[in-house]
Design an enzyme around this catalytic site. Structure first.
Site, PDB file in Angstrom:
ATOM      1  N   GLY A 228       0.838  -1.204   0.000  1.00  0.00           N
ATOM      2  CA  GLY A 228       0.000   0.000   0.000  1.00  0.00           C
ATOM      3  C   GLY A 228       0.862   1.238   0.000  1.00  0.00           C
TER       4      GLY A 228
ATOM      5  CG  HIS B  52       0.185   1.101   7.452  1.00  0.00           C
ATOM      6  ND1 HIS B  52       1.242   0.762   8.260  1.00  0.00           N
ATOM      7  CD2 HIS B  52       0.681   2.007   6.559  1.00  0.00           C
ATOM      8  CE1 HIS B  52       2.326   1.446   7.889  1.00  0.00           C
ATOM      9  NE2 HIS B  52       2.010   2.209   6.861  1.00  0.00           N
ATOM     10  CD  GLU B  53      -1.186   2.241   3.116  1.00  0.00           C
ATOM     11  OE1 GLU B  53      -0.463   1.239   3.202  1.00  0.00           O
ATOM     12  OE2 GLU B  53      -0.733   3.401   3.141  1.00  0.00           O
TER      13      GLU B  53
ATOM     14  CB  CYS C  60       6.078   3.045   7.419  1.00  0.00           C
ATOM     15  SG  CYS C  60       5.224   4.400   6.605  1.00  0.00           S
ATOM     16  CG  LEU C  61       6.746   2.135   1.262  1.00  0.00           C
ATOM     17  CD1 LEU C  61       5.852   2.422   0.063  1.00  0.00           C
ATOM     18  CD2 LEU C  61       7.908   1.236   0.876  1.00  0.00           C
TER      19      LEU C  61
ATOM     20  CG  HIS D  64       0.401   6.819   6.009  1.00  0.00           C
ATOM     21  ND1 HIS D  64       1.502   7.373   6.630  1.00  0.00           N
ATOM     22  CD2 HIS D  64       0.763   5.563   5.680  1.00  0.00           C
ATOM     23  CE1 HIS D  64       2.470   6.481   6.687  1.00  0.00           C
ATOM     24  NE2 HIS D  64       2.049   5.369   6.117  1.00  0.00           N
TER      25      HIS D  64
ATOM     26  CD  GLN E 131       3.269   6.261   2.761  1.00  0.00           C
ATOM     27  OE1 GLN E 131       2.321   5.615   2.290  1.00  0.00           O
ATOM     28  NE2 GLN E 131       4.317   5.676   3.278  1.00  0.00           N
TER      29      GLN E 131
HETATM   30  C1  LIG Z   1       2.761  -6.483   5.051  1.00  0.00           C
HETATM   31  C2  LIG Z   1       3.757  -6.173   3.978  1.00  0.00           C
HETATM   32  N1  LIG Z   1       4.365  -4.951   4.002  1.00  0.00           N
HETATM   33  C3  LIG Z   1       5.259  -4.676   3.032  1.00  0.00           C
HETATM   34  N2  LIG Z   1       5.912  -3.464   3.010  1.00  0.00           N
HETATM   35  N3  LIG Z   1       5.395  -2.396   3.707  1.00  0.00           N
HETATM   36  C4  LIG Z   1       4.204  -1.850   3.276  1.00  0.00           C
HETATM   37  O1  LIG Z   1       3.588  -2.261   2.335  1.00  0.00           O
HETATM   38  C5  LIG Z   1       3.710  -0.647   4.044  1.00  0.00           C
HETATM   39  C6  LIG Z   1       2.257  -0.817   4.433  1.00  0.00           C
HETATM   40  C7  LIG Z   1       1.995  -2.148   5.143  1.00  0.00           C
HETATM   41  C8  LIG Z   1       2.686  -2.270   6.507  1.00  0.00           C
HETATM   42  C9  LIG Z   1       1.793  -3.197   7.293  1.00  0.00           C
HETATM   43  C10 LIG Z   1       0.474  -3.255   6.606  1.00  0.00           C
HETATM   44  C11 LIG Z   1       0.520  -2.329   5.428  1.00  0.00           C
HETATM   45  C12 LIG Z   1       3.872   0.547   3.118  1.00  0.00           C
HETATM   46  N4  LIG Z   1       3.402   1.766   3.764  1.00  0.00           N
HETATM   47  O2  LIG Z   1       4.313   2.553   4.364  1.00  0.00           O
HETATM   48  C13 LIG Z   1       2.317   2.434   3.117  1.00  0.00           C
HETATM   49  O3  LIG Z   1       1.819   3.428   3.963  1.00  0.00           O
HETATM   50  C14 LIG Z   1       5.540  -5.611   2.025  1.00  0.00           C
HETATM   51  F1  LIG Z   1       6.404  -5.309   1.054  1.00  0.00           F
HETATM   52  C15 LIG Z   1       4.872  -6.825   2.056  1.00  0.00           C
HETATM   53  N5  LIG Z   1       5.056  -7.787   1.074  1.00  0.00           N
HETATM   54  C16 LIG Z   1       4.231  -8.990   1.047  1.00  0.00           C
HETATM   55  C17 LIG Z   1       3.773  -9.268  -0.380  1.00  0.00           C
HETATM   56  N6  LIG Z   1       4.930  -9.370  -1.277  1.00  0.00           N
HETATM   57  C18 LIG Z   1       4.476  -9.700  -2.607  1.00  0.00           C
HETATM   58  C19 LIG Z   1       5.669  -9.790  -3.550  1.00  0.00           C
HETATM   59  O4  LIG Z   1       6.367  -8.541  -3.520  1.00  0.00           O
HETATM   60  C20 LIG Z   1       6.865  -8.211  -2.200  1.00  0.00           C
HETATM   61  C21 LIG Z   1       5.675  -8.090  -1.256  1.00  0.00           C
HETATM   62  C22 LIG Z   1       6.188  -7.820   0.170  1.00  0.00           C
HETATM   63  N7  LIG Z   1       3.993  -7.103   3.035  1.00  0.00           N
HETATM   64 NI    NI Z   2       3.176   3.592   5.757  1.00  0.00          NI
END
Ligand SMILES: Cc1nc(NNC(=O)[C@H](CC2CCCC2)CN(O)CO)c(F)c(N2CCN3CCOC[C@@H]3C2)n1
Ligand code: NI
Length: 183
Positions: A60, A153-154, A110-111, A157, A65
Protein backbone atom coordinates in the site's frame (compact mmCIF):
# COMPACT_ATOMS: atom_id res chain seq x y z
CA UNK A 1 6.34 6.94 -12.07
CA UNK A 2 6.82 7.34 -8.33
CA UNK A 3 10.39 6.61 -7.17
CA UNK A 4 11.83 6.37 -3.65
CA UNK A 5 13.12 9.96 -4.00
CA UNK A 6 9.46 11.08 -4.25
CA UNK A 7 8.50 9.45 -0.95
CA UNK A 8 8.79 11.79 2.05
CA UNK A 9 10.30 10.40 5.27
CA UNK A 10 9.63 10.54 9.00
CA UNK A 11 10.08 14.12 10.21
CA UNK A 12 8.42 15.68 7.15
CA UNK A 13 5.42 17.69 8.48
CA UNK A 14 3.00 16.40 5.81
CA UNK A 15 3.15 12.94 7.45
CA UNK A 16 1.60 14.46 10.58
CA UNK A 17 -1.16 16.43 8.80
CA UNK A 18 -4.80 15.45 8.41
CA UNK A 19 -5.21 15.11 4.65
CA UNK A 20 -8.09 16.91 2.93
CA UNK A 21 -11.03 15.16 1.30
CA UNK A 22 -10.86 15.41 -2.49
CA UNK A 23 -13.69 16.81 -4.62
CA UNK A 24 -15.71 14.43 -6.76
CA UNK A 25 -15.79 13.87 -9.66
CA UNK A 26 -12.00 13.61 -9.47
CA UNK A 27 -9.98 16.22 -11.28
CA UNK A 28 -7.59 14.89 -13.92
CA UNK A 29 -4.73 15.68 -11.52
CA UNK A 30 -6.24 13.71 -8.63
CA UNK A 31 -7.05 10.81 -10.96
CA UNK A 32 -3.42 10.71 -12.17
CA UNK A 33 -2.17 10.88 -8.56
CA UNK A 34 -4.40 7.95 -7.53
CA UNK A 35 -3.26 5.87 -10.51
CA UNK A 36 0.39 6.66 -9.80
CA UNK A 37 -0.02 5.36 -6.24
CA UNK A 38 -1.43 2.03 -7.46
CA UNK A 39 1.26 1.85 -10.12
CA UNK A 40 3.96 2.30 -7.45
CA UNK A 41 2.71 -0.59 -5.33
CA UNK A 42 2.44 -2.87 -8.37
CA UNK A 43 5.92 -1.87 -9.59
CA UNK A 44 7.38 -2.41 -6.11
CA UNK A 45 6.18 -6.03 -6.16
CA UNK A 46 7.70 -6.73 -9.59
CA UNK A 47 11.19 -8.12 -8.98
CA UNK A 48 12.65 -6.67 -12.18
CA UNK A 49 11.14 -3.19 -11.82
CA UNK A 50 11.86 -3.05 -8.06
CA UNK A 51 15.48 -3.96 -8.78
CA UNK A 52 15.79 -1.63 -11.77
CA UNK A 53 14.32 1.42 -10.01
CA UNK A 54 15.45 0.50 -6.45
CA UNK A 55 11.88 0.47 -5.12
CA UNK A 56 11.07 -0.67 -1.55
CA UNK A 57 8.34 -3.30 -1.69
CA UNK A 58 4.90 -2.32 -0.51
CA UNK A 59 1.32 -3.54 -0.44
CA UNK A 60 0.00 0.00 0.00
CA UNK A 61 0.88 3.67 -0.28
CA UNK A 62 -0.98 6.86 0.66
CA UNK A 63 -0.94 10.28 -1.08
CA UNK A 64 0.65 12.13 1.88
CA UNK A 65 3.69 9.87 1.41
CA UNK A 66 4.36 11.67 -1.88
CA UNK A 67 3.66 15.01 -0.18
CA UNK A 68 0.07 15.29 -1.42
CA UNK A 69 -2.14 15.85 1.64
CA UNK A 70 -5.19 14.32 -0.05
CA UNK A 71 -7.42 11.49 1.21
CA UNK A 72 -6.36 8.95 -1.40
CA UNK A 73 -4.47 5.64 -1.06
CA UNK A 74 -3.84 2.45 -3.01
CA UNK A 75 -3.58 -1.20 -1.96
CA UNK A 76 -2.36 -4.08 -4.10
CA UNK A 77 -2.12 -7.80 -3.39
CA UNK A 78 -1.22 -9.91 -6.42
CA UNK A 79 -4.09 -11.98 -7.89
CA UNK A 80 -2.04 -15.12 -7.14
CA UNK A 81 -2.32 -14.37 -3.41
CA UNK A 82 -5.13 -15.24 -1.00
CA UNK A 83 -5.69 -11.49 -0.47
CA UNK A 84 -6.00 -10.69 -4.21
CA UNK A 85 -6.82 -6.98 -4.19
CA UNK A 86 -6.20 -3.96 -6.41
CA UNK A 87 -7.78 -0.92 -4.81
CA UNK A 88 -7.80 2.84 -5.11
CA UNK A 89 -9.65 4.36 -2.14
CA UNK A 90 -10.81 7.98 -2.35
CA UNK A 91 -12.12 9.69 0.84
CA UNK A 92 -12.12 6.33 2.66
CA UNK A 93 -13.90 5.74 5.98
CA UNK A 94 -14.27 2.87 8.42
CA UNK A 95 -18.03 2.65 9.01
CA UNK A 96 -17.91 -0.20 11.55
CA UNK A 97 -15.39 -2.56 13.10
CA UNK A 98 -15.05 -5.65 15.26
CA UNK A 99 -14.28 -5.40 18.96
CA UNK A 100 -11.67 -8.09 18.31
CA UNK A 101 -8.24 -6.83 17.37
CA UNK A 102 -5.47 -8.35 15.24
CA UNK A 103 -1.83 -7.61 14.59
CA UNK A 104 1.03 -8.76 12.36
CA UNK A 105 3.38 -10.93 14.40
CA UNK A 106 6.19 -9.47 12.27
CA UNK A 107 5.22 -5.95 13.33
CA UNK A 108 4.84 -3.28 10.64
CA UNK A 109 7.15 -1.17 8.52
CA UNK A 110 6.55 1.95 6.46
CA UNK A 111 7.99 3.32 3.22
CA UNK A 112 8.31 6.66 5.01
CA UNK A 113 10.25 5.21 7.96
CA UNK A 114 13.88 4.33 7.27
CA UNK A 115 14.36 2.31 10.44
CA UNK A 116 12.93 -0.83 11.98
CA UNK A 117 10.52 -0.09 14.84
CA UNK A 118 9.83 -3.41 16.57
CA UNK A 119 6.55 -4.17 18.28
CA UNK A 120 2.97 -5.28 17.78
CA UNK A 121 0.61 -2.78 16.11
CA UNK A 122 -2.96 -3.48 17.37
CA UNK A 123 -5.59 -2.99 14.72
CA UNK A 124 -9.28 -3.92 14.30
CA UNK A 125 -9.54 -7.55 13.12
CA UNK A 126 -12.51 -6.90 10.81
CA UNK A 127 -13.70 -3.60 9.31
CA UNK A 128 -16.52 -2.43 7.10
CA UNK A 129 -15.24 0.41 4.95
CA UNK A 130 -16.69 2.87 2.47
CA UNK A 131 -14.83 4.88 -0.14
CA UNK A 132 -15.10 6.20 -3.69
CA UNK A 133 -13.40 4.72 -6.74
CA UNK A 134 -11.69 6.47 -9.63
CA UNK A 135 -15.08 6.96 -11.33
CA UNK A 136 -16.42 8.70 -8.21
CA UNK A 137 -18.75 5.81 -7.35
CA UNK A 138 -19.19 4.92 -3.68
CA UNK A 139 -18.37 1.36 -2.70
CA UNK A 140 -18.42 -0.63 0.56
CA UNK A 141 -16.20 -3.55 1.53
CA UNK A 142 -15.78 -5.84 4.52
CA UNK A 143 -12.12 -6.62 5.17
CA UNK A 144 -10.25 -8.96 7.50
CA UNK A 145 -6.69 -10.29 7.76
CA UNK A 146 -3.82 -8.50 6.06
CA UNK A 147 -6.06 -6.37 3.81
CA UNK A 148 -7.82 -5.02 6.93
CA UNK A 149 -4.45 -4.28 8.56
CA UNK A 150 -3.16 -2.56 5.43
CA UNK A 151 -6.33 -0.48 4.98
CA UNK A 152 -5.98 0.78 8.57
CA UNK A 153 -2.26 1.53 8.08
CA UNK A 154 -3.06 3.65 5.00
CA UNK A 155 -6.07 5.36 6.58
CA UNK A 156 -3.81 6.28 9.52
CA UNK A 157 -1.53 8.12 7.06
CA UNK A 158 -4.50 10.28 5.98
CA UNK A 159 -4.92 11.24 9.65
CA UNK A 160 -1.24 11.94 10.35
CA UNK A 161 -0.80 8.72 12.35
CA UNK A 162 2.30 6.52 11.99
CA UNK A 163 2.25 2.77 12.76
CA UNK A 164 4.65 3.12 15.68
CA UNK A 165 2.19 5.49 17.43
CA UNK A 166 0.22 2.33 18.27
CA UNK A 167 3.12 0.29 19.73
CA UNK A 168 3.15 -0.22 23.51
CA UNK A 169 6.05 1.99 24.63
CA UNK A 170 6.65 0.10 27.90
CA UNK A 171 6.60 -3.33 26.26
CA UNK A 172 6.39 -3.35 22.43
CA UNK A 173 5.55 -7.07 22.40
CA UNK A 174 3.06 -6.98 25.27
CA UNK A 175 0.10 -9.31 24.75
CA UNK A 176 -2.79 -7.49 23.13
CA UNK A 177 -6.15 -8.28 24.75
CA UNK A 178 -8.81 -9.94 22.60
CA UNK A 179 -6.48 -10.04 19.60
CA UNK A 180 -5.69 -12.59 16.91
CA UNK A 181 -2.08 -12.71 15.66
CA UNK A 182 -1.55 -12.72 11.90
CA UNK A 183 1.59 -14.63 10.87
C1 LIG B 1 2.76 -6.48 5.05
C2 LIG B 1 3.76 -6.17 3.98
N1 LIG B 1 4.37 -4.95 4.00
C3 LIG B 1 5.26 -4.68 3.03
N2 LIG B 1 5.91 -3.46 3.01
N3 LIG B 1 5.39 -2.40 3.71
C4 LIG B 1 4.20 -1.85 3.28
O1 LIG B 1 3.59 -2.26 2.34
C5 LIG B 1 3.71 -0.65 4.04
C6 LIG B 1 2.26 -0.82 4.43
C7 LIG B 1 1.99 -2.15 5.14
C8 LIG B 1 2.69 -2.27 6.51
C9 LIG B 1 1.79 -3.20 7.29
C10 LIG B 1 0.47 -3.25 6.61
C11 LIG B 1 0.52 -2.33 5.43
C12 LIG B 1 3.87 0.55 3.12
N4 LIG B 1 3.40 1.77 3.76
O2 LIG B 1 4.31 2.55 4.36
C13 LIG B 1 2.32 2.43 3.12
O3 LIG B 1 1.82 3.43 3.96
C14 LIG B 1 5.54 -5.61 2.03
F1 LIG B 1 6.40 -5.31 1.05
C15 LIG B 1 4.87 -6.83 2.06
N5 LIG B 1 5.06 -7.79 1.07
C16 LIG B 1 4.23 -8.99 1.05
C17 LIG B 1 3.77 -9.27 -0.38
N6 LIG B 1 4.93 -9.37 -1.28
C18 LIG B 1 4.48 -9.70 -2.61
C19 LIG B 1 5.67 -9.79 -3.55
O4 LIG B 1 6.37 -8.54 -3.52
C20 LIG B 1 6.86 -8.21 -2.20
C21 LIG B 1 5.68 -8.09 -1.26
C22 LIG B 1 6.19 -7.82 0.17
N7 LIG B 1 3.99 -7.10 3.04
NI1 NI C 1 3.18 3.59 5.76
Amino acid sequence: MILMKDIIREGHPTLRKRSEEVALPLSAEDKALAESLLEYVKNSQDDELAEKYDLRAGVGIAAPQVNQAKRIFALYFDPSTEENMSLIAINPKIVSHSVEKSYLTTGEGCLSVDRAVPGYVPRYARITVKAYNLQGEEFKMRLKGLPAIAFQHELDHLNGIMFFDHINAENPFAEIENATPIE
